[in-house]
Design a protein around this motif. Sequence first.
Motif, PDB file in Angstrom:
ATOM      1  N   THR A 172       0.778  -1.232  -0.626  1.00  0.00           N
ATOM      2  CA  THR A 172       0.135   0.089   0.216  1.00  0.00           C
ATOM      3  C   THR A 172       1.234   1.447   0.012  1.00  0.00           C
ATOM      4  OG1 THR A 172      -1.788   1.226   1.730  1.00  0.00           O
ATOM      5  CG2 THR A 172      -0.085  -0.180   2.285  1.00  0.00           C
ATOM      6  N   THR A 173       0.825   1.731  -1.142  1.00  0.00           N
ATOM      7  CA  THR A 173       1.215   3.613  -0.807  1.00  0.00           C
ATOM      8  C   THR A 173       0.800   4.545   0.562  1.00  0.00           C
ATOM      9  OG1 THR A 173      -0.359   4.276  -1.801  1.00  0.00           O
ATOM     10  CG2 THR A 173       1.808   3.455  -3.569  1.00  0.00           C
TER      11      THR A 173
ATOM     12  N   ASP B 289       0.463   0.102  -4.978  1.00  0.00           N
ATOM     13  CA  ASP B 289      -1.011  -0.160  -4.436  1.00  0.00           C
ATOM     14  C   ASP B 289      -1.128  -1.857  -4.557  1.00  0.00           C
ATOM     15  OD1 ASP B 289      -1.576   1.318  -1.839  1.00  0.00           O
ATOM     16  OD2 ASP B 289      -2.587   2.195  -3.916  1.00  0.00           O
TER      17      ASP B 289
ATOM     18  N   ALA C 181      -5.399  -3.135  -1.786  1.00  0.00           N
ATOM     19  CA  ALA C 181      -5.946  -1.608  -1.677  1.00  0.00           C
ATOM     20  C   ALA C 181      -5.747  -1.231  -2.571  1.00  0.00           C
ATOM     21  CB  ALA C 181      -3.771  -1.086  -1.269  1.00  0.00           C
TER      22      ALA C 181
END
Length: 451
Positions: A342-343, A351, A355
């Motif tokens: 996930t960013t 992602d 995500a």
Amino acid sequence: MKIDSGSTAWLLVSTALVLLMTPGVAFFYGGMTRAKSVLNMMMMSFASIAVVGMIWVLYGYSLAFGDGGGLSAIIGGFGDAGLVGLEKAATADDGSGVPQLVFVAFQATFAIITVALISGAAAERAKFGAWLVFTAVWATLVYLPIAHWVWWSDGDDKAGWIFDLGALDFAGGTVVHINSGVAALALALVLGRRRHWPKDPGRPHNLPFVLLGAALLWFGWFGFNAGSAVAANETAAVAFLNTLVATCAAGFSWIVVEKLRDGAFTTLGMASGIVAGLVAITPACAFVTPVGAIALGLIAGAVCAFAVGLKYKLGYDDSLDVVGVHMVGGIVGALLIGVLATTAVNDGGADGLLAGGGLSLLGKQAVAVLATLAYSFVATFVIAKVIDLVMGLRVSEDEELAGIDSGTHAETAYDFGGVPSGTASAVAAPRPSPAASDGGAPAAKKVEADA
């Protein structure tokens, strides 16, 4: 650029931590072998330090992290061979504010441990001289290209092809663990089975050594993962925490599987689960949340606990489970990036599926995994075959049965009853047999190990 003293200090410490991991491998592997070959097993790790350390300065760093001109997507060039001129390079080109030579030293420790990890598949039967040759050739022809594919970029329009693809590997899931694990499989196939295997799978002669090795690895791995941020920053912090919790989860899940399958929680199982968790979190440590790291660790510990038993079904003698822990654990960690990344944790990543990133990242991770598996296996098999034809990879039957320590090194690890060291009689002296798991073999296959 001005030197960042905090980041430089952290990377210096991280470099020392990662170097300590190779003696950790020596204890981990040494404890898992029989008493008559423990020194040889440990020497293989220390020999990796000696050989790869020199290669890295002479041309290794240049080929892994240098500009290869028209071949830059595949391999670096010799522009930095001998590190000529880098002594005066104040900082690395990445804007980290860390002196160039500190980064060179840090990356050297990665190359060293990758080679050392392979040795577990060759336990108790490989010639030490042949191992020295294998170490130099494999590091040159296999490690350096894959490291370049995954990690090199000039920051502009050139990069290794896997880096350019967008696959993520923060600290070495493909470069170190999948690479060494599949190379171990190829080497084991060329070497063939130990003469007593699988009827007598062998049992660890010193479980305290195994636990000590696992502890040293865990300690050093904080430098391995968090140090890969090349800075004392938020990315290093999340990598550090994820390295802790994923490993806790993997050790726990391994011994739970072991209890359900074999009826006992073993120290060898805990040590193996710790290493499996460390392996799996390595590529993902800066791209997943701490909760994601726990999930990753739980999955990796359970999968690897089952994977180490595959050698009995498939018939390859991976003596110390390098394939089941490093190759399988590395694959699990690399692929789960495509699911758990996930960013929100690291905007320099991407992602994953959960995500909202879809299957794109997972597909890129799969390409990186498959490319590493294919190249490393084929290249290692060819290298091992050539060395076997030229000088022989395997010790004689007599030396294998008597123990490599006395035959090759003229030493023994233990002096039983005052018998002079360096003799076959010292190795053959009776000793208590440890009551321990054999690392994944069914209970029915657990037999009394000879000395």
